[in-house]
Design an enzyme around this catalytic site. Structure first.
Site, PDB file in Angstrom:
ATOM      1  N   LYS A 165      33.601  46.176 -10.266  1.00 60.32           N
ATOM      2  CA  LYS A 165      32.866  47.246  -9.568  1.00 60.32           C
ATOM      3  C   LYS A 165      33.707  47.788  -8.421  1.00 60.32           C
ATOM      4  O   LYS A 165      34.111  47.043  -7.536  1.00 60.32           O
ATOM      5  CB  LYS A 165      31.534  46.696  -9.055  1.00 60.32           C
ATOM      6  CG  LYS A 165      30.740  47.667  -8.170  1.00 60.32           C
ATOM      7  CD  LYS A 165      29.359  47.107  -7.802  1.00 60.32           C
ATOM      8  CE  LYS A 165      28.643  48.003  -6.796  1.00 60.32           C
ATOM      9  NZ  LYS A 165      27.306  47.484  -6.419  1.00 60.32           N
ATOM     10  N   ASP A 197      31.907  46.957  -1.222  1.00 58.72           N
ATOM     11  CA  ASP A 197      31.240  47.042  -2.518  1.00 58.72           C
ATOM     12  C   ASP A 197      32.239  47.279  -3.663  1.00 58.72           C
ATOM     13  O   ASP A 197      31.850  47.495  -4.806  1.00 58.72           O
ATOM     14  CB  ASP A 197      30.179  48.155  -2.484  1.00 58.72           C
ATOM     15  CG  ASP A 197      28.974  47.848  -3.350  1.00 58.72           C
ATOM     16  OD1 ASP A 197      28.803  46.680  -3.742  1.00 58.72           O
ATOM     17  OD2 ASP A 197      28.212  48.791  -3.647  1.00 58.72           O
ATOM     18  N   GLU A 210      23.494  51.456  -8.345  1.00 57.77           N
ATOM     19  CA  GLU A 210      24.587  52.275  -8.885  1.00 57.77           C
ATOM     20  C   GLU A 210      25.664  51.439  -9.563  1.00 57.77           C
ATOM     21  O   GLU A 210      26.359  51.918 -10.455  1.00 57.77           O
ATOM     22  CB  GLU A 210      25.200  53.119  -7.762  1.00 57.77           C
ATOM     23  CG  GLU A 210      26.282  52.429  -6.914  1.00 57.77           C
ATOM     24  CD  GLU A 210      25.771  51.234  -6.107  1.00 57.77           C
ATOM     25  OE1 GLU A 210      24.540  51.136  -5.914  1.00 57.77           O
ATOM     26  OE2 GLU A 210      26.582  50.385  -5.695  1.00 57.77           O
ATOM     27  N   ASP A 230      20.240  53.444  -5.601  1.00 60.11           N
ATOM     28  CA  ASP A 230      20.984  52.338  -4.995  1.00 60.11           C
ATOM     29  C   ASP A 230      21.383  51.293  -6.038  1.00 60.11           C
ATOM     30  O   ASP A 230      22.175  50.404  -5.754  1.00 60.11           O
ATOM     31  CB  ASP A 230      20.139  51.705  -3.876  1.00 60.11           C
ATOM     32  CG  ASP A 230      20.976  50.878  -2.917  1.00 60.11           C
ATOM     33  OD1 ASP A 230      22.218  50.938  -3.008  1.00 60.11           O
ATOM     34  OD2 ASP A 230      20.375  50.181  -2.075  1.00 60.11           O
ATOM     35  N   ASP A 288      28.875  52.155  -0.379  1.00 57.08           N
ATOM     36  CA  ASP A 288      27.553  52.279  -0.987  1.00 57.08           C
ATOM     37  C   ASP A 288      26.505  52.570   0.080  1.00 57.08           C
ATOM     38  O   ASP A 288      26.045  51.675   0.779  1.00 57.08           O
ATOM     39  CB  ASP A 288      27.210  50.978  -1.726  1.00 57.08           C
ATOM     40  CG  ASP A 288      25.857  51.064  -2.438  1.00 57.08           C
ATOM     41  OD1 ASP A 288      25.297  52.172  -2.531  1.00 57.08           O
ATOM     42  OD2 ASP A 288      25.387  50.004  -2.905  1.00 57.08           O
ATOM     43  N   LYS A 328      20.018  53.353   1.955  1.00 56.61           N
ATOM     44  CA  LYS A 328      19.821  52.026   2.527  1.00 56.61           C
ATOM     45  C   LYS A 328      19.427  52.135   3.998  1.00 56.61           C
ATOM     46  O   LYS A 328      19.786  53.097   4.657  1.00 56.61           O
ATOM     47  CB  LYS A 328      21.137  51.226   2.454  1.00 56.61           C
ATOM     48  CG  LYS A 328      21.545  50.792   1.076  1.00 56.61           C
ATOM     49  CD  LYS A 328      22.860  50.014   1.142  1.00 56.61           C
ATOM     50  CE  LYS A 328      23.310  49.562  -0.239  1.00 56.61           C
ATOM     51  NZ  LYS A 328      22.424  48.586  -0.868  1.00 56.61           N
ATOM     52  N   ARG A 332      25.566  48.863 -11.615  1.00 55.89           N
ATOM     53  CA  ARG A 332      25.365  48.638 -13.049  1.00 55.89           C
ATOM     54  C   ARG A 332      25.686  49.884 -13.866  1.00 55.89           C
ATOM     55  O   ARG A 332      26.090  49.794 -15.022  1.00 55.89           O
ATOM     56  CB  ARG A 332      23.930  48.154 -13.301  1.00 55.89           C
ATOM     57  CG  ARG A 332      22.873  49.142 -12.906  1.00 55.89           C
ATOM     58  CD  ARG A 332      21.501  48.522 -12.743  1.00 55.89           C
ATOM     59  NE  ARG A 332      21.381  47.730 -11.525  1.00 55.89           N
ATOM     60  CZ  ARG A 332      20.293  47.043 -11.175  1.00 55.89           C
ATOM     61  NH1 ARG A 332      19.220  47.050 -11.957  1.00 55.89           N
ATOM     62  NH2 ARG A 332      20.268  46.369 -10.051  1.00 55.89           N
TER      63      ARG A 332
HETATM   64  N1  BES Z   1      25.931  46.804  -3.461  1.00 55.17           N
HETATM   65  C1  BES Z   1      24.549  46.508  -3.558  1.00 55.17           C
HETATM   66  C2  BES Z   1      24.253  45.011  -3.662  1.00 55.17           C
HETATM   67  C3  BES Z   1      24.469  44.194  -2.417  1.00 55.17           C
HETATM   68  C4  BES Z   1      23.432  43.990  -1.546  1.00 55.17           C
HETATM   69  C5  BES Z   1      25.679  43.577  -2.182  1.00 55.17           C
HETATM   70  C6  BES Z   1      23.632  43.199  -0.429  1.00 55.17           C
HETATM   71  C7  BES Z   1      25.880  42.795  -1.061  1.00 55.17           C
HETATM   72  C8  BES Z   1      24.848  42.600  -0.187  1.00 55.17           C
HETATM   73  C9  BES Z   1      23.961  47.173  -4.801  1.00 55.17           C
HETATM   74  O1  BES Z   1      24.530  48.370  -5.175  1.00 55.17           O
HETATM   75  C10 BES Z   1      22.530  47.440  -4.507  1.00 55.17           C
HETATM   76  O2  BES Z   1      22.276  48.242  -3.638  1.00 55.17           O
HETATM   77  N2  BES Z   1      21.620  46.782  -5.233  1.00 55.17           N
HETATM   78  C11 BES Z   1      20.223  46.967  -5.028  1.00 55.17           C
HETATM   79  C12 BES Z   1      19.567  47.070  -6.374  1.00 55.17           C
HETATM   80  C13 BES Z   1      18.103  47.465  -6.306  1.00 55.17           C
HETATM   81  C14 BES Z   1      17.972  48.891  -5.839  1.00 55.17           C
HETATM   82  C15 BES Z   1      17.508  47.295  -7.668  1.00 55.17           C
HETATM   83  C16 BES Z   1      19.703  45.760  -4.262  1.00 55.17           C
HETATM   84  O3  BES Z   1      20.164  44.644  -4.502  1.00 55.17           O
HETATM   85  O4  BES Z   1      18.865  45.955  -3.375  1.00 55.17           O
HETATM   86 ZN    ZN Z   2      26.473  48.702  -4.612  1.00 54.37          ZN
HETATM   87 MN    MN Z   3      23.635  50.026  -4.200  1.00 52.05          MN
END
Ligand code: BES
Ligand code: ZN
Ligand code: MN
Length: 510
Positions: A270, A293, A354, A352, A275, A282, A356
């Protein structure tokens, strides 16, 4: 900006401690240590070792350190750092790696530039594993995250080092070199993950990847937004729409002449250089951390560099989709439907989620390029951090034997990881009224539904997903781990490639 790490010169040494000439000797000390293999240490310290033990200041508790002079007898080195090593019978290469880090960090704080790490006798750690672990640890200690700081004293580095091992030979020398490359490339990945989003845009990330690949002798291709569009990567393009910065897709190839026939490892990382969450933005707290990220992408790039440098006889393709996730005027929105390169349609519920999306197109492309076994590495979900915390990477995938192969490689690498279930039952959470599936499955089992989304793009190839959301960035300072980017994944991927080279395809199937 100064360089974030330096590669120390590391030599093997076979002499007894008394004859080693260095600025700092780093000596592991066990619980109830009899010092039968290092009888002159106490005298060299002028009896300080026994006194400290009597005071309870040198118990052998893991990573507890005590500095002492060693100038009271005929030892050639004036100081030692005694580092707790736990029980001798439980001692592993991972302990030795961390002890080397403790020693290296201690030396740098005191501006000592020549360090020797001693592998004690009577443990189950082989000389090869010890040499590799010491080299890795000494390199990992030679990293400084504050590379943008312009005031204060400049950082001191370990310039020269030795690994004191019980025996020599070609295998030990090879292991030392392997550890050196793995340590350096872990540091390179940390450097990339540490770079701020304004400096590491997708285009810059692609350029850095290209430079790293060329240095290592890898094949490299950088696809721009037109080429990405020609491949119909609607998910990568969808995420990129919100940003002024165009996306990139980096393809790395390691194709050695002596490669095993049946295996092509496909590594997908990734590469979100920042992000924000996009339109599903966020909260402000900790958003700065989202510069990391792209840690999975960095791990893939740096692992491939190490694989090429070590001439691992296995074919590997590396794919890193790179983009920002921004809420610009053209950004993709909740409710939008994106068409993946594989042809499957995705209803966006939350922009968010993104990672995947870009990985789905990346996994598809790895298959297109002939990968037979897939691994992806991604800071994918906060849910994985909730499930496993900050020290353990979540493993997801099938068949179980392939996931287990990744787990075993991670143990050797010193990257802690643990398997999680990807039962089909969870798939209901990704049902869409309008498209093939949605991109989020709600709060329950969030790390698992993310993995199930990825699974839609791996066809029936063996596949393992590493969720490094918790492990890519260290929050707490530990004696062997400063705050910041960890370089997690690099050593696991290389250890796995080394395994794949010796096993052949048969052993990698269920
Ligand atoms: N990059 C984040 C995941 C992340 C969160 C990494 C905290 C490190 C620390 C990812 O893109 C994300 O935002 N995931 C969301 C998914 C949700 C919207 C289904 C998440 O984990 O909140
Ligand atoms: Zn992310
Ligand atoms: Mn995200």
């Amino acid at each position: 900006m100064h360089t974030a790490y330096r590669s120390p010169a590391i030599a093997l040494a076979l002499q007894p401690c008394a004859d080693l000439q260095t600025d700092l000797l780093v000596i592991p000390v066990f619980i109830d240590d009899d010092f039968n293999d290092e009888r002159t240490l106490d005298a060299a310290s002028g009896g300080e070792v026994s006194r400290a033990r009597a005071r309870g200041e040198l118990t052998g508790k893991l990573y507890e350190a005590l500095a002492t002079a060693t100038s009271s007898s005929n030892w050639k080195t004036a100081r030692a750092l005694l580092v707790g090593a736990g029980n001798r019978k439980d001692f592993t290469a991972e302990h030795l790696r961390r002890i080397a880090i403790v020693g290296g960090l201690h030396a740098r704080l005191r501006r000592l530039t020549h360090v020797t790490v001693v592998d004690r006798a009577g443990t189950s750690v082989t000389p090869e594993r010890a040499a590799q672990a010491i080299a890795e640890g000494l390199c990992l200690a030679n990293y400084d995250g504050a590379s943008y700081r312009t005031v204060g004293q400049p950082t001191s580095w370990v310039e020269q080092a030795q690994a004191r091992i019980s025996s020599d030979g070609p295998a030990v020398r090879e292991a030392l070199e392997r550890g050196h490359v793995l340590g350096d490339m872990s540091n390179e990945a940390r450097t990339l993950a540490n770079l701020p989003g304004n400096d590491l845009t997708p285009r810059v990330f692609a350029e850095r990847a290209q430079a790293i690949a060329k240095d290592a002798g890898l094949g490299v291709e950088v696809l721009d937004e037109q080429k990405i569009a020609a491949l119909k990567m609607g998910m990568l393009l969808g995420v990129a729409r919100g940003s002024q910065e165009p996306p990139r897709l980096v393809v790395l190839r390691h194709d050695p002449p002596n490669a095993v026939k049946e295996v092509v490892l496909g590594l997908v990382g990734k590469g979100i250089t920042f992000d924000t969450g996009g339109i599903s933005i966020k909260p402000a707290d900790n958003m700065d951390k989202m510069k990391d990220d792209m840690s999975g992408g960095a791990a893939v790039i740096c692992a491939m560099s190490a694989i090429a440098r070590l001439k691992v006889p296995v074919r590997v393709v590396g794919i890193v989709p790179m983009t920002e996730n921004m809420p610009g005027g053209k950004a993709f929105k909740p409710g939008d439907v994106l068409i993946s390169a594989a042809g499957k349609t995705v209803e966006i519920i939350n922009t968010d989620a993104e990672g995947r999306l870009i990985l789905g197109d990346g996994l598809w492309y790895a298959r297109e390029l002939g990968a037979t076994h897939l691994i992806d590495v991604a800071t994918l979900t906060g849910a994985c951090v909730v499930a496993l915390g900050k020290s353990t990477t979540g493993l997801f995938g099938s068949p179980a034997t392939w996931v287990e192969a990744v787990r075993r490689a991670s143990v050797r690498a010193g990257d802690r990881s643990w398997p999680m279930p990807v039962f089909d039952d969870y798939k209901d959470q990704l049902k869409s009224e309008i498209a093939d599936f949605t991109n989020t499955g709600g709060r329950p089992a969030g790390a698992i539904t993310a993995a199930l989304f990825l699974k839609e793009f791996v066809a029936d190839l063996p596949w393992c997903h590493m969720d490094i959301a918790g492990t890519a960035w260290a929050e707490d300072v530990k004696p062997y781990q400063p705050k910041g980017a960890t370089g997690v994944g690099v050593r696991t991927l290389v250890e796995l490639a080394l395994d794949a080279a010796t096993w052949g395809a048969q052993n990698l199937k269920d």
